[in-house]
Design a protein around this motif. Sequence first.
Motif, PDB file in Angstrom:
ATOM      1  N   SER A   1       0.495  13.630  14.004  1.00 23.85           N
ATOM      2  CA  SER A   1       1.194  14.396  12.959  1.00 23.85           C
ATOM      3  C   SER A   1       1.174  13.644  11.630  1.00 23.85           C
ATOM      4  CB  SER A   1       2.623  14.737  13.376  1.00 23.85           C
ATOM      5  OG  SER A   1       3.423  13.585  13.455  1.00 23.85           O
ATOM      6  N   LEU A   2       1.215  12.334  11.678  1.00 22.25           N
ATOM      7  CA  LEU A   2       1.085  11.558  10.441  1.00 22.25           C
ATOM      8  C   LEU A   2      -0.296  11.767   9.838  1.00 22.25           C
ATOM      9  CD1 LEU A   2       2.776   8.191  11.478  1.00 22.25           C
ATOM     10  CD2 LEU A   2       3.597   9.775   9.717  1.00 22.25           C
ATOM     11  N   ALA A   3      -1.326  11.730  10.677  1.00 22.71           N
ATOM     12  CA  ALA A   3      -2.702  11.845  10.188  1.00 22.71           C
ATOM     13  C   ALA A   3      -2.946  13.182   9.497  1.00 22.71           C
ATOM     14  CB  ALA A   3      -3.681  11.657  11.343  1.00 22.71           C
ATOM     15  N   GLU A   4      -2.235  14.213   9.912  1.00 19.46           N
ATOM     16  CA  GLU A   4      -2.404  15.533   9.286  1.00 19.46           C
ATOM     17  C   GLU A   4      -1.948  15.543   7.831  1.00 19.46           C
ATOM     18  OE1 GLU A   4      -0.185  18.165  11.775  1.00 19.46           O
ATOM     19  OE2 GLU A   4      -1.607  18.010  13.439  1.00 19.46           O
TER      20      GLU A   4
ATOM     21  N   ASP B   1       0.843  -1.202   0.000  1.00 16.58           N
ATOM     22  CA  ASP B   1       0.000   0.000   0.000  1.00 16.58           C
ATOM     23  C   ASP B   1       0.881   1.256   0.000  1.00 16.58           C
ATOM     24  OD1 ASP B   1      -2.921   1.093   0.756  1.00 16.58           O
ATOM     25  OD2 ASP B   1      -1.393   2.220   1.859  1.00 16.58           O
ATOM     26  N   ARG B   2       0.590   2.201  -0.904  1.00 17.43           N
ATOM     27  CA  ARG B   2       1.437   3.401  -1.039  1.00 17.43           C
ATOM     28  C   ARG B   2       1.404   4.284   0.195  1.00 17.43           C
ATOM     29  NH1 ARG B   2      -0.817   6.582  -6.090  1.00 17.43           N
ATOM     30  NH2 ARG B   2      -0.998   4.457  -6.742  1.00 17.43           N
ATOM     31  N   THR B   3       0.262   4.366   0.875  1.00 13.08           N
ATOM     32  CA  THR B   3       0.207   5.178   2.100  1.00 13.08           C
ATOM     33  C   THR B   3       1.111   4.583   3.163  1.00 13.08           C
ATOM     34  OG1 THR B   3      -2.047   5.911   1.626  1.00 13.08           O
ATOM     35  CG2 THR B   3      -1.304   6.091   3.908  1.00 13.08           C
TER      36      THR B   3
ATOM     37  N   PHE C   1      -8.238  10.097  11.062  1.00 14.57           N
ATOM     38  CA  PHE C   1      -7.232   9.696  12.032  1.00 14.57           C
ATOM     39  C   PHE C   1      -7.291   8.178  12.247  1.00 14.57           C
ATOM     40  CE2 PHE C   1      -6.031   8.771  16.429  1.00 14.57           C
ATOM     41  CZ  PHE C   1      -4.770   9.350  16.499  1.00 14.57           C
ATOM     42  N   ALA C   2      -8.513   7.644  12.336  1.00  7.72           N
ATOM     43  CA  ALA C   2      -8.687   6.194  12.547  1.00  7.72           C
ATOM     44  C   ALA C   2      -8.091   5.388  11.396  1.00  7.72           C
ATOM     45  CB  ALA C   2     -10.165   5.860  12.715  1.00  7.72           C
ATOM     46  N   ALA C   3      -8.234   5.891  10.165  1.00  7.13           N
ATOM     47  CA  ALA C   3      -7.671   5.179   9.008  1.00  7.13           C
ATOM     48  C   ALA C   3      -6.146   5.158   9.083  1.00  7.13           C
ATOM     49  CB  ALA C   3      -8.137   5.830   7.712  1.00  7.13           C
ATOM     50  N   VAL C   4      -5.552   6.280   9.482  1.00  5.52           N
ATOM     51  CA  VAL C   4      -4.088   6.315   9.631  1.00  5.52           C
ATOM     52  C   VAL C   4      -3.658   5.372  10.745  1.00  5.52           C
ATOM     53  CG1 VAL C   4      -2.104   7.778  10.204  1.00  5.52           C
ATOM     54  CG2 VAL C   4      -3.877   8.631   8.654  1.00  5.52           C
ATOM     55  N   GLN C   5      -4.403   5.347  11.834  1.00  7.00           N
ATOM     56  CA  GLN C   5      -4.096   4.414  12.921  1.00  7.00           C
ATOM     57  C   GLN C   5      -4.105   2.972  12.419  1.00  7.00           C
ATOM     58  OE1 GLN C   5      -7.048   5.538  15.970  1.00  7.00           O
ATOM     59  NE2 GLN C   5      -5.315   5.685  17.381  1.00  7.00           N
ATOM     60  N   LYS C   6      -5.066   2.641  11.565  1.00  5.87           N
ATOM     61  CA  LYS C   6      -5.147   1.279  11.023  1.00  5.87           C
ATOM     62  C   LYS C   6      -3.932   0.973  10.145  1.00  5.87           C
ATOM     63  CE  LYS C   6     -10.128   0.756  11.255  1.00  5.87           C
ATOM     64  NZ  LYS C   6     -11.389   0.588  10.527  1.00  5.87           N
ATOM     65  N   HIS C   7      -3.517   1.937   9.341  1.00  2.00           N
ATOM     66  CA  HIS C   7      -2.308   1.743   8.525  1.00  2.00           C
ATOM     67  C   HIS C   7      -1.095   1.499   9.428  1.00  2.00           C
ATOM     68  CE1 HIS C   7      -3.710   2.345   4.454  1.00  2.00           C
ATOM     69  NE2 HIS C   7      -4.276   3.497   4.756  1.00  2.00           N
ATOM     70  N   VAL C   8      -0.976   2.297  10.467  1.00  2.00           N
ATOM     71  CA  VAL C   8       0.149   2.136  11.402  1.00  2.00           C
ATOM     72  C   VAL C   8       0.079   0.769  12.074  1.00  2.00           C
ATOM     73  CG1 VAL C   8       1.186   3.002  13.544  1.00  2.00           C
ATOM     74  CG2 VAL C   8       0.507   4.615  11.750  1.00  2.00           C
ATOM     75  N   ALA C   9      -1.115   0.308  12.413  1.00  2.00           N
ATOM     76  CA  ALA C   9      -1.268  -1.009  13.050  1.00  2.00           C
ATOM     77  C   ALA C   9      -0.813  -2.128  12.117  1.00  2.00           C
ATOM     78  CB  ALA C   9      -2.725  -1.219  13.471  1.00  2.00           C
ATOM     79  N   VAL C  10      -1.138  -2.019  10.833  1.00  2.00           N
ATOM     80  CA  VAL C  10      -0.682  -3.021   9.853  1.00  2.00           C
ATOM     81  C   VAL C  10       0.846  -3.029   9.792  1.00  2.00           C
ATOM     82  CG1 VAL C  10      -0.633  -3.617   7.385  1.00  2.00           C
ATOM     83  CG2 VAL C  10      -2.795  -2.973   8.471  1.00  2.00           C
TER      84      VAL C  10
END
Length: 114
Positions: free
Chosen positions: A39-42, A20-22, A48-57
Motif C-alpha cells: 500500500s505504501l508503494a502505491e 530523504d523526503r520519501t 515496489f523494490a525502491a519503496v522496499q529499500k526506503h523501508v529497509a533504511v
Amino acid sequence: MVVRGLTDDVADRIFQALADRTRRDIVTRVIEQEQSVSSLAERYAMSFAAVQKHVAVLERAGLVAKERRGREQIVRGDVGTIRQANALLDAYEHLWHQRLARAESLVADPTQSH
C-alpha cells in the motif's frame, strides 16, 4: 554526544534516514496508521523494490518496524526512536540557550569575565 542511549552511530542512521523526503513521508504515514509495503508503494512514483529499500533504511535506523502478516509485510512507526532523536535535538537547543544566556550576560555587564 550520547543522549539517553543514542550513540553517534545510531544518530547518524536516524538523521541520514530522515534526510530523504520519501522516507520522511513514509514515517509520517506509518505513524498515523500501520500499512503494508504494497500500500505504501502505491503512493509513490517508483518501483515496489525502491519503496522496499526506503523501508529497509528506515528499519535499520529504528524508525519503523516490519511484521509479516500472511503474505504482506506490515510497517509501523517506532515513536521511541523519534523520541531519542528529539532528545538529541533538545540537548542541542539547551546548549544554544546556554550560549545565548552567556552572551546576554556579557552584553548586560561587559566587565564580567567568563
